[in-house]
Design an enzyme around this catalytic site. Structure first.
Site, PDB file in Angstrom:
ATOM      1  N   SER A  37      19.590  33.627  36.746  1.00 50.80           N
ATOM      2  CA  SER A  37      18.317  33.474  37.450  1.00 50.80           C
ATOM      3  C   SER A  37      18.308  32.355  38.483  1.00 50.80           C
ATOM      4  CB  SER A  37      17.180  33.255  36.455  1.00 50.80           C
ATOM      5  OG  SER A  37      17.266  31.978  35.862  1.00 50.80           O
ATOM      6  N   LYS A  88      14.054  26.627  35.981  1.00 50.67           N
ATOM      7  CA  LYS A  88      13.553  27.309  37.188  1.00 50.67           C
ATOM      8  C   LYS A  88      13.228  26.277  38.250  1.00 50.67           C
ATOM      9  CE  LYS A  88      13.425  31.152  34.792  1.00 50.67           C
ATOM     10  NZ  LYS A  88      14.613  31.952  34.807  1.00 50.67           N
TER      11      LYS A  88
END
Length: 177
Positions: A37, A88
């Protein structure tokens, strides 16, 4: 060995352990990055056996959360599973409006005390596009730099990608570019 030496050795080892626990809980720690990710910023090699390990600054919690900025890569407790840590990038800060990938004709205003986080590789990421803004209080640290593999030691983390900036309206007004 004398009993006095053994006692001093034990006390020294206990003190070192306490200092080590304090440092990793409150100042810096290491975090292994798994998954795709955050490619290309982290784990740029798609080889699953080569995972980045990053140095994490823990001094961004509580009253120090004001040090967080758009573009910072953060470690936080998953809103769905508090025992799981996610990594993230902060895309939107409180009062920003973010255009979600799932609905490009709308926007989400990030509430006070929360932020919008996304993976750099959005198609392989479970992020605010699926669970919405997260409370800043869930953030446990900010990634500083990779320390492993050695070939990436100290590498600069990529900034916020341009295509993500075009989806953010700072304080609901001007576009972040």
């Amino acid at each position: 060995m004398s009993s006095l030496f053994q006692r001093r050795l034990l006390v020294g080892a206990m003190a070192a352990l306490c200092v080590g626990v304090f440092v990793t809980d409150n100042i810096v720690s290491l975090q292994m990055i798994s998954g795709r990710s955050m490619q290309p910023a982290l784990n740029p090699d798609s080889n699953r056996l080569k995972r980045d390990v990053v140095l994490v600054d823990k001094a961004v919690r509580g009253s120090m959360a004001s040090r967080l900025r758009r573009g910072d890569i953060v470690v936080f407790a998953s809103p769905a599973d508090p025992d799981r840590r996610l990594v993230k990038r902060i895309v939107g800060m409180p009062h920003d409006c973010v255009v979600p990938l799932s609905n490009p004709d709308s926007y989400v205003r990030v509430p006070q005390g929360q932020c919008w986080v996304e993976g750099d590789e959005s198609f392989h990421s479970s992020d605010s596009n699926s669970f919405g803004p997260i409370p800043i209080a869930l953030i446990t640290g900010r990634a500083i730099a990779p320390v492993w593999p050695l070939s990436r030691f100290g590498a600069r983390l990529n900034p916020l990608p341009e295509w993500k900036k075009s989806r953010v309206y700072v304080n609901g007004g001007f576009r972040l570019t």
